[in-house]
Design a protein around this motif. Structure first.
Motif, mmCIF file in Angstrom:
data_model
loop_
_atom_site.group_PDB
_atom_site.id
_atom_site.type_symbol
_atom_site.label_atom_id
_atom_site.label_comp_id
_atom_site.label_asym_id
_atom_site.label_seq_id
_atom_site.Cartn_x
_atom_site.Cartn_y
_atom_site.Cartn_z
ATOM 1 N N ARG A 58 -3.454 -1.853 -1.019
ATOM 2 C CA ARG A 58 -2.895 -0.353 -0.827
ATOM 3 C C ARG A 58 -3.563 0.993 -1.264
ATOM 4 N N GLU A 62 -4.789 3.617 1.795
ATOM 5 C CA GLU A 62 -4.553 5.516 1.255
ATOM 6 C C GLU A 62 -5.506 5.280 1.453
ATOM 7 N N GLU A 66 -6.029 9.061 4.027
ATOM 8 C CA GLU A 66 -6.969 10.034 4.226
ATOM 9 C C GLU A 66 -7.564 10.248 4.777
#
Length: 127
Positions: A58, A62, A66
């Motif tokens: 996870r 992310e 980003e």
């Protein structure tokens, strides 16, 4: 007497067998409890490991998203800067073109005025 002793030995043997069977049953029950406890420990460890792996995935996801957003933002800024630069260049070309048109008009006006003065001068001289 012998029969009595034989009977007592038989009673003792049966009691010993029951005692041993009961002991084996307790050991088997304890063994099963221990194995179940170990399976539970293994299951909990596995679940924690999987949870950590999901958390790592996870976080990596992310970070990747980003990074992609940052790349898009930078590309968009570059595109906008390039667009502004093109507009500025076009604006400068347009202004230069307008200045040239004005200069040519001014030169033609001055040329006409000189021509008018020259003609007036000639006419004056003929008088």
């Amino acid at each position: 007497q012998e029969m009595q002793e034989e009977k007592e030995r038989e009673v003792c043997r049966v009691e010993q067998e029951r005692k041993e069977e009961k002991e084996r049953e307790m050991q088997r029950a304890n063994q099963e409890k221990q194995e179940e406890k170990e399976r539970k420990v293994c299951r909990v460890k596995q679940e924690r490991k999987e949870e950590r792996e999901r958390e790592v995935r996870r976080v990596e996801q992310e970070m990747q998203e980003e990074k992609e957003r940052e790349v898009c933002r930078v590309e968009q800024e570059r595109k906008e800067e390039k667009e502004r630069e093109m507009q500025r260049a076009n604006q400068e070309k347009q202004e230069e073109k307008e200045r040239k048109v004005c200069r040519v008009k001014q030169e033609r006006k001055e040329e006409r005025e000189r021509e008018v003065r020259r003609v007036e001068q000639e006419m004056q001289e003929e008088k």
